[in-house]
Design a protein around this motif. Structure first.
Motif, PDB file in Angstrom:
ATOM      1  N   GLU A  90       0.814  -1.210   0.000  1.00 13.66           N
ATOM      2  CA  GLU A  90       0.000   0.000   0.000  1.00 13.66           C
ATOM      3  C   GLU A  90       0.849   1.262   0.000  1.00 13.66           C
ATOM      4  OE1 GLU A  90      -3.295   0.176  -0.323  1.00 13.66           O
ATOM      5  OE2 GLU A  90      -3.221  -1.988  -0.614  1.00 13.66           O
ATOM      6  N   SER A  91       2.137   1.112   0.261  1.00 16.57           N
ATOM      7  CA  SER A  91       3.002   2.284   0.378  1.00 16.57           C
ATOM      8  C   SER A  91       3.547   2.714  -0.977  1.00 16.57           C
ATOM      9  CB  SER A  91       4.164   1.987   1.327  1.00 16.57           C
ATOM     10  OG  SER A  91       3.698   1.709   2.630  1.00 16.57           O
ATOM     11  N   LYS A 149       2.965   2.627  -7.620  1.00 18.38           N
ATOM     12  CA  LYS A 149       2.142   3.621  -6.928  1.00 18.38           C
ATOM     13  C   LYS A 149       2.864   4.964  -6.855  1.00 18.38           C
ATOM     14  CE  LYS A 149      -0.390   2.439  -3.398  1.00 18.38           C
ATOM     15  NZ  LYS A 149      -1.738   2.483  -3.994  1.00 18.38           N
ATOM     16  N   THR A 158       3.600   6.791   3.208  1.00 17.16           N
ATOM     17  CA  THR A 158       2.283   6.253   3.540  1.00 17.16           C
ATOM     18  C   THR A 158       1.301   7.412   3.663  1.00 17.16           C
ATOM     19  OG1 THR A 158       3.320   4.463   4.785  1.00 17.16           O
ATOM     20  CG2 THR A 158       0.970   4.849   5.168  1.00 17.16           C
ATOM     21  N   ASN A 191      -6.237   6.393  -3.294  1.00 15.56           N
ATOM     22  CA  ASN A 191      -5.186   5.389  -3.445  1.00 15.56           C
ATOM     23  C   ASN A 191      -5.059   4.854  -4.859  1.00 15.56           C
ATOM     24  OD1 ASN A 191      -3.933   5.167  -0.960  1.00 15.56           O
ATOM     25  ND2 ASN A 191      -5.586   3.888  -0.131  1.00 15.56           N
TER      26      ASN A 191
END
Length: 233
Positions: free
Chosen positions: A138-139, A155, A224, A232
């Motif tokens: 998720e980071s 990301k 984060t 996101n």
């Protein structure tokens, strides 16, 4: 005597001491000491067809015979595997009745090449695994040296609307300045993070930031999102 002088001259000029001298019928006329280490199955080498020890020459007889017509010509084979050794062969003119097969031991070099290839393959595999791990998290992650970003997960690249690391590098991002105006590189940014500040604003979005040294020159930064309205995607 003349033949021996030619033979020794050829060997000494190349600093090589393993050889076969063969006649036009490929029979061994002479050979160097300790050549048996490459051919442990050999019993009676003299007058034996050299192709018994070097079957790799089968099918190339006409090309090799051309050396008698053109003494400047040579026939070579590389990385021939014999009895745990890797050897290079060079067949060259000796005199009107014979050729010399010069044998070079390249075992150490070939083994080092194999080790480097294995190391390169392992690095590629590790890099692929790391990319998958980074992209599944998720980071937002990126790796830097002192001045530049060397790796980033998907990301992180999407955060700047980039599709690959090349575009990230071409954009000349200087996140250390976004983090602290006094910072002039990522080393200084890392030291500032370690001291007290643990957040950074990028594109009006707030991130918690962490860093760890990977080696003497590379650092892994992890972002984060901590702003509840951050998307996101």
């Amino acid at each position: 005597m003349k033949n021996m002088q030619v033979l020794l001259g050829t060997l000494l000029s190349k600093e090589i001491f393993h050889y076969f001298q063969i006649d036009k019928d490929f029979n061994v006329r002479s050979y160097s000491y300790y050549i048996e280490k490459y051919f442990p199955q050999s019993q009676q080498i003299m007058s034996t067809d050299v192709r018994e020890y070097l079957p790799e020459l089968v099918g190339s007889e006409e090309e090799i015979a051309e050396i008698f017509i053109n003494p400047n010509q040579k026939y070579t084979l590389e990385k021939v595997y014999k009895n745990a050794y890797y050897i290079n062969l060079s067949i060259e003119y000796s005199d009107e009745e014979s050729l010399i097969i010069i044998i070079q031991d390249h075992t150490s070099l070939v083994k080092k090449q194999h080790e480097l290839l294995q190391y390169s393959n392992e690095l590629s595999l590790i890099n692929s695994i790391l990319e998958n791990i980074f992209d599944q998290g998720e980071s937002f992650m990126f790796v830097t040296d002192n001045e530049d970003i060397k790796f980033a997960n998907k990301k992180f690249m999407a955060l700047f609307e980039k599709i690959d690391i090349k575009e990230i590098q071409e954009s000349k991002l200087t996140l250390y300045k976004d983090y602290h105006k006094a910072c002039t590189n990522y080393d200084e940014m890392m030291h500032e993070i370690i001291k007290d500040k643990h957040s950074i604003t990028i594109n009006h979005k707030i991130f918690e930031i962490a860093v760890q040294a990977l080696d003497l020159s590379h650092k892994l930064f992890t972002l984060t999102p901590i702003h509840h309205t951050f998307d996101n995607a």
